[in-house]
Scaffold this motif. Sequence first.
Motif, PDB file in Angstrom:
ATOM      1  N   LEU A 199       0.828  -1.198   0.000  1.00 58.37           N
ATOM      2  CA  LEU A 199       0.000   0.000   0.000  1.00 58.37           C
ATOM      3  C   LEU A 199       0.866   1.253   0.000  1.00 58.37           C
ATOM      4  CD1 LEU A 199      -2.825  -0.868   2.580  1.00 58.37           C
ATOM      5  CD2 LEU A 199      -2.918  -1.008   0.090  1.00 58.37           C
ATOM      6  N   ASP A 200       0.382   2.263  -0.686  1.00 58.46           N
ATOM      7  CA  ASP A 200       1.018   3.582  -0.696  1.00 58.46           C
ATOM      8  C   ASP A 200       0.732   4.244   0.651  1.00 58.46           C
ATOM      9  OD1 ASP A 200       1.413   6.383  -0.948  1.00 58.46           O
ATOM     10  OD2 ASP A 200       1.144   6.283  -3.108  1.00 58.46           O
ATOM     11  N   LYS A 201       1.757   4.449   1.460  1.00 61.75           N
ATOM     12  CA  LYS A 201       1.554   4.967   2.817  1.00 61.75           C
ATOM     13  C   LYS A 201       0.938   6.360   2.806  1.00 61.75           C
ATOM     14  CE  LYS A 201       5.240   2.249   4.962  1.00 61.75           C
ATOM     15  NZ  LYS A 201       6.528   2.274   5.708  1.00 61.75           N
ATOM     16  N   GLN A 202       1.362   7.196   1.863  1.00 58.42           N
ATOM     17  CA  GLN A 202       0.814   8.546   1.808  1.00 58.42           C
ATOM     18  C   GLN A 202      -0.663   8.500   1.422  1.00 58.42           C
ATOM     19  OE1 GLN A 202       2.003  11.467   2.788  1.00 58.42           O
ATOM     20  NE2 GLN A 202       0.061  12.407   2.183  1.00 58.42           N
ATOM     21  N   PHE A 203      -1.000   7.648   0.470  1.00 58.85           N
ATOM     22  CA  PHE A 203      -2.402   7.522   0.063  1.00 58.85           C
ATOM     23  C   PHE A 203      -3.231   6.980   1.225  1.00 58.85           C
ATOM     24  CE2 PHE A 203      -5.897   5.205  -2.143  1.00 58.85           C
ATOM     25  CZ  PHE A 203      -6.482   6.290  -2.776  1.00 58.85           C
ATOM     26  N   TYR A 204      -2.684   6.039   1.968  1.00 57.16           N
ATOM     27  CA  TYR A 204      -3.383   5.506   3.137  1.00 57.16           C
ATOM     28  C   TYR A 204      -3.673   6.619   4.140  1.00 57.16           C
ATOM     29  CZ  TYR A 204      -4.431   2.878   7.357  1.00 57.16           C
ATOM     30  OH  TYR A 204      -5.052   2.404   8.489  1.00 57.16           O
ATOM     31  N   LEU A 205      -2.682   7.449   4.415  1.00 60.74           N
ATOM     32  CA  LEU A 205      -2.875   8.533   5.383  1.00 60.74           C
ATOM     33  C   LEU A 205      -3.950   9.510   4.906  1.00 60.74           C
ATOM     34  CD1 LEU A 205       0.842   9.267   6.387  1.00 60.74           C
ATOM     35  CD2 LEU A 205      -0.918   8.123   7.770  1.00 60.74           C
ATOM     36  N   GLU A 206      -3.980   9.777   3.610  1.00 62.06           N
ATOM     37  CA  GLU A 206      -4.994  10.679   3.070  1.00 62.06           C
ATOM     38  C   GLU A 206      -6.386  10.056   3.182  1.00 62.06           C
ATOM     39  OE1 GLU A 206      -3.928  12.031  -0.868  1.00 62.06           O
ATOM     40  OE2 GLU A 206      -1.831  12.213  -0.285  1.00 62.06           O
ATOM     41  N   CYS A 207      -6.481   8.760   2.940  1.00 65.69           N
ATOM     42  CA  CYS A 207      -7.765   8.071   3.076  1.00 65.69           C
ATOM     43  C   CYS A 207      -8.201   8.029   4.540  1.00 65.69           C
ATOM     44  CB  CYS A 207      -7.673   6.648   2.524  1.00 65.69           C
ATOM     45  SG  CYS A 207      -7.429   6.568   0.731  1.00 65.69           S
ATOM     46  N   HIS A 208      -7.250   7.795   5.423  1.00 67.57           N
ATOM     47  CA  HIS A 208      -7.550   7.775   6.859  1.00 67.57           C
ATOM     48  C   HIS A 208      -8.105   9.129   7.303  1.00 67.57           C
ATOM     49  CE1 HIS A 208      -6.907   7.682  11.213  1.00 67.57           C
ATOM     50  NE2 HIS A 208      -6.787   6.364  11.120  1.00 67.57           N
ATOM     51  N   ALA A 209      -7.442  10.188   6.883  1.00 65.57           N
ATOM     52  CA  ALA A 209      -7.897  11.531   7.240  1.00 65.57           C
ATOM     53  C   ALA A 209      -9.278  11.809   6.652  1.00 65.57           C
ATOM     54  CB  ALA A 209      -6.886  12.568   6.755  1.00 65.57           C
ATOM     55  N   ARG A 228      -7.275  12.322  -7.768  1.00 64.18           N
ATOM     56  CA  ARG A 228      -6.887  11.624  -6.537  1.00 64.18           C
ATOM     57  C   ARG A 228      -8.019  11.633  -5.505  1.00 64.18           C
ATOM     58  NH1 ARG A 228      -1.835  10.028  -4.861  1.00 64.18           N
ATOM     59  NH2 ARG A 228      -1.446   9.807  -2.599  1.00 64.18           N
ATOM     60  N   THR A 229      -8.767  12.715  -5.445  1.00 63.85           N
ATOM     61  CA  THR A 229      -9.855  12.774  -4.474  1.00 63.85           C
ATOM     62  C   THR A 229     -10.942  11.746  -4.795  1.00 63.85           C
ATOM     63  OG1 THR A 229     -10.961  14.550  -5.708  1.00 63.85           O
ATOM     64  CG2 THR A 229      -9.428  15.200  -3.965  1.00 63.85           C
ATOM     65  N   THR A 230     -11.136  11.444  -6.069  1.00 60.69           N
ATOM     66  CA  THR A 230     -12.087  10.398  -6.447  1.00 60.69           C
ATOM     67  C   THR A 230     -11.587   9.043  -5.972  1.00 60.69           C
ATOM     68  OG1 THR A 230     -12.810  11.634  -8.393  1.00 60.69           O
ATOM     69  CG2 THR A 230     -13.268   9.272  -8.375  1.00 60.69           C
ATOM     70  N   ARG A 231     -10.314   8.791  -6.119  1.00 63.68           N
ATOM     71  CA  ARG A 231      -9.748   7.524  -5.650  1.00 63.68           C
ATOM     72  C   ARG A 231      -9.857   7.398  -4.130  1.00 63.68           C
ATOM     73  NH1 ARG A 231      -4.022   7.690  -7.113  1.00 63.68           N
ATOM     74  NH2 ARG A 231      -3.984   5.576  -6.280  1.00 63.68           N
ATOM     75  N   ILE A 232      -9.678   8.495  -3.421  1.00 59.11           N
ATOM     76  CA  ILE A 232      -9.842   8.474  -1.963  1.00 59.11           C
ATOM     77  C   ILE A 232     -11.287   8.156  -1.609  1.00 59.11           C
ATOM     78  CG2 ILE A 232      -9.831   9.936   0.107  1.00 59.11           C
ATOM     79  CD1 ILE A 232      -7.371  11.363  -1.107  1.00 59.11           C
ATOM     80  N   LEU A 233     -12.231   8.757  -2.342  1.00 60.22           N
ATOM     81  CA  LEU A 233     -13.645   8.488  -2.091  1.00 60.22           C
ATOM     82  C   LEU A 233     -13.960   7.012  -2.327  1.00 60.22           C
ATOM     83  CD1 LEU A 233     -16.244  10.180  -1.382  1.00 60.22           C
ATOM     84  CD2 LEU A 233     -16.818   9.975  -3.803  1.00 60.22           C
ATOM     85  N   ILE A 234     -13.423   6.439  -3.401  1.00 58.69           N
ATOM     86  CA  ILE A 234     -13.651   5.016  -3.692  1.00 58.69           C
ATOM     87  C   ILE A 234     -13.068   4.146  -2.573  1.00 58.69           C
ATOM     88  CG2 ILE A 234     -13.043   3.127  -5.265  1.00 58.69           C
ATOM     89  CD1 ILE A 234     -13.118   5.229  -7.538  1.00 58.69           C
TER      90      ILE A 234
END
Length: 302
Positions: free
Chosen positions: A35-45, A78-84
């Motif tokens: 997993l992409d750690k930065q993407f994970y943190l953004e999804c967590h937030a 990227r925000t769409t991917r976070i939403l998904i």
Amino acid sequence: MVQLASRIPHKDYTEAAIVRFLRGISQPFPAAPSLDKQFYLECHAGAVERGWPADSVAKHLPGGVAMGSFGYAHLPNRTTRILIAIYTACGIYLDDVYKEDVDAASMFNQRFFEHSPQADPVLDCFARVILELGDHFERVASNIMMTSTLNAVTALTLEFKTQGMPIHPKALGYPTFSRVMSGASEAYTIFIFPSDLPLRAFVQILQQCMIFINNGNDVLSFYKEEIDEECVNRISFLATQTGKSKQLVLENLAEEAIVAHRNVTNVLEQHPRALAAFRSFVAGYIGFHAAAKRYRLNELDL
């Protein structure tokens, strides 16, 4: 663990069905991606911002992040991917928490339409995510995704209330009806295509892509479900209804998925961007299953 798995009766034919499926779609099984750690943190937030309690989000978020990271890596927003990713994590949470305790899930749709607080803050988060779909996708597309999602929540109650129900041999289509209802596959199909692609570029493949997504998941999750002795699933229903073995049902679903994949690619040949998006999704969809520990695919020889 692999030595233990080798004594499980369904292991060999499950491996064979998965290998056949992957070869049929020209997709090798990948090493479990990280997993992409930065993407994970953004999804967590993002999940916490939408109401998911910070002390519980980590249990269900990784599967969602894997879907957003791998299945939809091609999406430019990227925000769409976070939403998904958050959407998928909420679905995993529902499946894990409310399969045997459906009261809150059974009231979700009514509370959603009334804009009433849900019985669980994670369900409040999910309601917010559903309402945001219209900000990311064309109106017809987002409407389909919303109704698909609400049906998926209802399917939890349907499964609970029909536990132990005999499947009549002439109730043709019921196992697939209930499977489609539970999978939100309309939503996951539409997620594939960047929002600037016109609906007419991909709308004709929705049904075939849904078959690919649902059957693919049935094939890739069968090993785990058999170990957990789950019987409220399409493969068990079809085996009971038709008198066929689970092995044969599994093989048939894999073949249907291969044919659906071929049909989708054939239709999308006239829309190169849509075809490229689908091909990227297929690779990421397999990657998601490889990365998600819940499916236990690392125990198989793939």
